[in-house]
Design a protein around this motif. Structure first.
Motif, short mmCIF file in Angstrom:
data_model
loop_
_atom_site.label_atom_id
_atom_site.label_comp_id
_atom_site.label_asym_id
_atom_site.label_seq_id
_atom_site.Cartn_x
_atom_site.Cartn_y
_atom_site.Cartn_z
N LEU A 1 -10.50 2.36 9.08
CA LEU A 1 -10.53 2.48 10.31
C LEU A 1 -11.14 3.18 11.83
O LEU A 1 -11.15 3.14 12.72
CB LEU A 1 -8.96 2.07 10.63
N ARG A 2 -10.61 4.09 11.55
CA ARG A 2 -11.71 5.32 12.34
C ARG A 2 -12.18 5.24 12.25
O ARG A 2 -13.42 5.19 13.65
CB ARG A 2 -11.26 6.71 11.69
N GLU A 3 -14.11 5.26 11.54
CA GLU A 3 -15.30 4.80 11.41
C GLU A 3 -15.68 3.59 11.97
O GLU A 3 -16.09 3.31 12.80
CB GLU A 3 -15.28 5.07 9.74
N VAL A 4 -14.38 2.58 12.01
CA VAL A 4 -14.23 1.51 12.22
C VAL A 4 -14.72 1.72 14.18
O VAL A 4 -15.50 0.74 14.97
CB VAL A 4 -13.82 -0.16 12.29
N LEU B 1 0.94 -1.00 0.12
CA LEU B 1 -0.30 0.03 0.24
C LEU B 1 1.09 1.51 0.51
O LEU B 1 1.75 1.63 0.32
CB LEU B 1 -0.70 -0.05 0.83
N GLY B 2 0.55 2.19 -1.06
CA GLY B 2 1.14 3.39 -1.09
C GLY B 2 0.55 4.20 0.46
O GLY B 2 -0.26 3.82 0.88
N ASP C 1 -13.77 -1.57 2.65
CA ASP C 1 -13.62 -1.46 1.24
C ASP C 1 -11.77 -1.34 1.08
O ASP C 1 -11.63 -2.65 0.02
CB ASP C 1 -14.84 -0.84 0.35
N SER C 2 -12.42 -0.57 1.32
CA SER C 2 -10.66 -0.79 1.30
C SER C 2 -9.70 -1.77 1.11
O SER C 2 -8.24 -2.58 1.42
CB SER C 2 -9.50 0.76 2.28
N ALA D 1 -3.45 5.97 3.95
CA ALA D 1 -4.47 7.62 4.13
C ALA D 1 -5.73 6.94 4.52
O ALA D 1 -6.02 7.48 5.64
CB ALA D 1 -3.86 8.54 4.22
N ALA D 2 -6.36 6.23 3.24
CA ALA D 2 -7.48 6.54 3.26
C ALA D 2 -8.19 5.83 3.94
O ALA D 2 -8.89 5.16 5.12
CB ALA D 2 -7.97 5.72 2.19
N MET D 3 -7.49 4.23 4.11
CA MET D 3 -7.43 3.12 5.54
C MET D 3 -7.75 3.14 6.53
O MET D 3 -8.28 3.23 7.63
CB MET D 3 -6.32 1.58 5.00
#
Ligand code: MD3
Ligand code: FE
Length: 202
Positions: free
Chosen positions: A30-33, A18-19, A86-87, A24-26
């Protein structure tokens, strides 16, 4: 160019899978999780774990005085675990070789000297499926041993964006995290490391 794959006692490590943008998107996902399913510090018969955990997916891994198991709901809120982002699912589909999606996404948070002793993952019902792990944040010294207890081990520093796949004979090897290199990544505000593991539990 992609960094070469590493074979560590049968564990496939994909460095830099992962770049920075995907990491950052993941992390945002994960913060939402963690907002829907608050992070817990499990207290087992062996005492409090230094790693804090939460989960997404149909089943979450739970540890307490009674033991280790998978549960459909958060032990404190009683709510079902949030869906696997999804990420995260995209990584499983790209590297696992499994036609079946994971039932469980365990999120481990390491900070302030947290570590994980050598252990096997044996709480799942079918060891024929691989486990996929994604590392985010500070570098961690990952140790892999054998299926049997004792014997030699090999270690590697896992870095932010690295993905590891444990399938076949490696599915039941002993493994753990000895320590973190604190301050080695700026991905997570305040520092620390997040490891995501994906499993088919059944
Ligand atoms: C090898 N997590 O959650 S990830 C765990 O970095 C766990 O948080 C560590 O071990 C972490 O159970 C290590 C790499 C890993 C994950 C699962 C495995 C290696 C594995 C399952 C079988 C063999
Ligand atoms: Fe494990």
């Amino acid at each position: 160019m992609a960094e070469p794959e590493i074979d560590l006692r049968g564990v496939r490590v994909l460095p830099g899978f992962l770049g920075p943008e995907a990491q950052a998107a993941m992390l945002a996902d994960l913060r939402e999780v963690a907002r829907a399913a608050p992070v817990i510090r499990p207290v087992t018969r062996a005492g409090p774990m230094s790693v804090r955990i939460t989960s997404a997916g149909r089943l979450g891994w739970v540890a307490d005085r009674r033991g280790y198991r998978y549960e459909p709901c958060h032990p404190e809120t009683g709510a079902p675990w949030p869906p696997i982002p999804d990420s995260v699912l995209g990584v499983w589909r790209a590297v696992s070789g499994s036609q079946v999606d994971p039932d469980s996404c365990l999120v481990n948070l390491y900070r302030d000297g947290a570590k994980m002793g050598l252990h096997q993952d044996r709480d799942e019902g079918d060891f024929g499926f691989p486990v996929v792990s994604i590392s985010l944040g500070d570098e961690a010294l990952f140790r892999v041993g054998s299926v049997e207890k004792g014997g030699r081990t090999a270690s590697i520093w896992l870095r932010s964006g690295d993905v590891a796949v444990m399938g076949g004979a490696a599915r039941l090897v002993h493994h753990g995290i000895d320590r973190l290199r604190e301050g080695s990544s700026t991905l997570i505000p305040g520092g620390g490391r997040i490891n995501v593991t994906l499993r088919v539990v059944r």
